[in-house]
Motif scaffolding. Sequence first.
Motif, PDB file in Angstrom:
ATOM      1  N   HIS A 219       1.182   2.395  -8.064  1.00 14.64           N
ATOM      2  CA  HIS A 219       0.941   1.181  -8.845  1.00 14.64           C
ATOM      3  C   HIS A 219       2.112   0.198  -8.852  1.00 14.64           C
ATOM      4  N   ASN A 220       3.303   0.641  -8.440  1.00 17.11           N
ATOM      5  CA  ASN A 220       4.475  -0.222  -8.595  1.00 17.11           C
ATOM      6  C   ASN A 220       5.271  -0.460  -7.322  1.00 17.11           C
ATOM      7  N   PHE A 221       4.821   0.071  -6.189  1.00 17.37           N
ATOM      8  CA  PHE A 221       5.672   0.068  -5.003  1.00 17.37           C
ATOM      9  C   PHE A 221       6.135  -1.330  -4.605  1.00 17.37           C
ATOM     10  N   LYS A 222       5.261  -2.319  -4.670  1.00 12.53           N
ATOM     11  CA  LYS A 222       5.620  -3.665  -4.212  1.00 12.53           C
ATOM     12  C   LYS A 222       6.741  -4.290  -5.035  1.00 12.53           C
ATOM     13  N   SER A 223       6.950  -3.795  -6.247  1.00 11.35           N
ATOM     14  CA  SER A 223       7.991  -4.363  -7.107  1.00 11.35           C
ATOM     15  C   SER A 223       9.285  -3.554  -7.076  1.00 11.35           C
ATOM     16  N   LEU A 224       9.334  -2.498  -6.276  1.00 14.05           N
ATOM     17  CA  LEU A 224      10.514  -1.631  -6.242  1.00 14.05           C
ATOM     18  C   LEU A 224      11.476  -2.069  -5.150  1.00 14.05           C
ATOM     19  N   PRO A 348       8.856   3.633   9.485  1.00 15.67           N
ATOM     20  CA  PRO A 348       8.794   2.196   9.785  1.00 15.67           C
ATOM     21  C   PRO A 348      10.171   1.622  10.116  1.00 15.67           C
ATOM     22  N   VAL A 349      10.191   0.568  10.917  1.00 15.25           N
ATOM     23  CA  VAL A 349      11.454  -0.026  11.345  1.00 15.25           C
ATOM     24  C   VAL A 349      12.142  -0.787  10.215  1.00 15.25           C
ATOM     25  N   ASN A 350      11.428  -1.102   9.137  1.00 12.99           N
ATOM     26  CA  ASN A 350      12.060  -1.839   8.042  1.00 12.99           C
ATOM     27  C   ASN A 350      12.814  -0.935   7.074  1.00 12.99           C
ATOM     28  N   ASN A 403      15.569  -5.033   1.588  1.00  9.51           N
ATOM     29  CA  ASN A 403      14.732  -5.599   0.524  1.00  9.51           C
ATOM     30  C   ASN A 403      13.969  -6.830   0.995  1.00  9.51           C
ATOM     31  N   ASP A 404      14.498  -7.496   2.028  1.00  4.01           N
ATOM     32  CA  ASP A 404      13.876  -8.726   2.525  1.00  4.01           C
ATOM     33  C   ASP A 404      12.973  -8.486   3.725  1.00  4.01           C
ATOM     34  N   ARG A 405      12.778  -7.204   4.089  1.00  4.54           N
ATOM     35  CA  ARG A 405      11.973  -6.914   5.274  1.00  4.54           C
ATOM     36  C   ARG A 405      10.740  -6.114   4.877  1.00  4.54           C
ATOM     37  N   ASP A 406       9.852  -6.726   4.156  1.00  3.23           N
ATOM     38  CA  ASP A 406       8.701  -5.994   3.622  1.00  3.23           C
ATOM     39  C   ASP A 406       7.537  -5.877   4.602  1.00  3.23           C
ATOM     40  N   HIS A 407       7.449  -6.769   5.562  1.00  4.15           N
ATOM     41  CA  HIS A 407       6.235  -6.816   6.381  1.00  4.15           C
ATOM     42  C   HIS A 407       6.520  -6.676   7.868  1.00  4.15           C
ATOM     43  N   ILE A 408       7.587  -5.977   8.228  1.00  4.01           N
ATOM     44  CA  ILE A 408       7.884  -5.746   9.639  1.00  4.01           C
ATOM     45  C   ILE A 408       6.954  -4.662  10.164  1.00  4.01           C
ATOM     46  N   PRO A 409       6.358  -4.826  11.344  1.00  3.52           N
ATOM     47  CA  PRO A 409       5.418  -3.833  11.872  1.00  3.52           C
ATOM     48  C   PRO A 409       6.097  -2.502  12.163  1.00  3.52           C
ATOM     49  N   TYR A 410       5.282  -1.474  12.227  1.00  5.52           N
ATOM     50  CA  TYR A 410       5.794  -0.132  12.466  1.00  5.52           C
ATOM     51  C   TYR A 410       6.082   0.088  13.944  1.00  5.52           C
ATOM     52  N   LYS A 411       7.008   1.032  14.183  1.00  3.13           N
ATOM     53  CA  LYS A 411       7.263   1.434  15.557  1.00  3.13           C
ATOM     54  C   LYS A 411       5.995   2.059  16.138  1.00  3.13           C
TER      55      LYS A 411
END
Length: 425
Positions: A219-224, A348-350, A403-411
Amino acid sequence: MELNQECYNSQDPNDPFFSDKIIINEETEILMEESEDELIETVEPLKLLYGICMKCGQRRSYYRWCISCERKQSEENFKNWTSGNNDIDEFIKHSQFYSSGPQTFLEWIPFNRLENIKYLSKASRSTVYSAIWKDGPRILWNHQNQEYKRSKTQVLVKLYHEDQVNEILNELKIYLDCYAQDYALLIQFYGISQHPDHKAYLLIKKYAQNDSLHNYILHNFKSLDWEIKLHLLLYLAEGLKALHNSGYVHRNLNPPNVLVFENGLCAIGSYSKCRKDLSSLNAEEIFGWQRYMAPEFLRYKPYTKASDIYSFGMIMYTVGTGMIPYNKSHDDQYLTLDVCLGLRPKIPVNIPESFSELVIRCWNDEPESRPNIHEIHNTLMNWWSSIYNKCLNSTCLEFLAANDRDHIPYKKGLSGKHLQKCPEN
């Protein structure tokens, strides 16, 4: 690995790891005559000083807690209660007589002192509820009224069958052993109660406002941010370190078995599967959430502390990525074989590289090649303290950049699946 003392130099009293201050008596109490330097030499490093009991003149072991007075008061009160079970009575009396603070003082809690009981979840051998304990745990001794101040408290209630007394006492014994060994963050147990109708026993412990780590991440991952993620893992490592220092292995470490409290701290929520003697293992002892199990456990080999480390690495993966391990297409029926053959989640690469490297070391197929909990704890402490104290070193910058790389695609390769309802443990 040693702590990064250059970064870990906070003098902020709100810092949860700041423990340089000394607590002495209130103005109305007897002050110790020694100088501050002499007092510090009488206690272990980083332990708090709690002053003198104004009633008996003995040194306290905890804030407003005198072992001598507590023993006398507990013995006088033994005749005023009974659980109806001699083993439970003796266990609670022993905990009260030898308690060094409120965290290890267990009580027999009459069922009529519980209200607003609500169902939460069901496991294989117990059912969990929330409730309000009308009295609440003992907080501070009130000298004027000569009684403990208490406050109505929300609690977790774990219901066992009448024939599971040994399981309850075993879990409480592990808790007391760990607390005596290491003053880590452990979920506090308050005591035992019993349902008056069907005679089932209830284990009463501290309530977790944020539920399990699984649901908290869900429920909180996006804000962590990474400071919060490392903070969660650091406190979980504290609890596992206490277990391992006491000679126990957990055997069922996964996000649903970790509780998160209102202040963002987390703790292992159950010790029911913990054991010391693991020289043998049979098929009936394979249990838990398969995606967090060590490969040697799946091969029916003895469970060791290194097996807990593997599970901790999987929890690191979940906290870091917000996902449970392995792809949705992997059916649990075939997952056991794949894991034993070396399958691991793709990271993930991020995710910060240093974090990924530690996770991968925890996943090593050879148990002896995995880091121990002390190394993990010190590493997490260095990372977290670097961010908390704003040390602009390479470690701090690495996590801040993440913290600024939330939407980088996965390897390319196998990824995880997002959290969903977890299986019962």
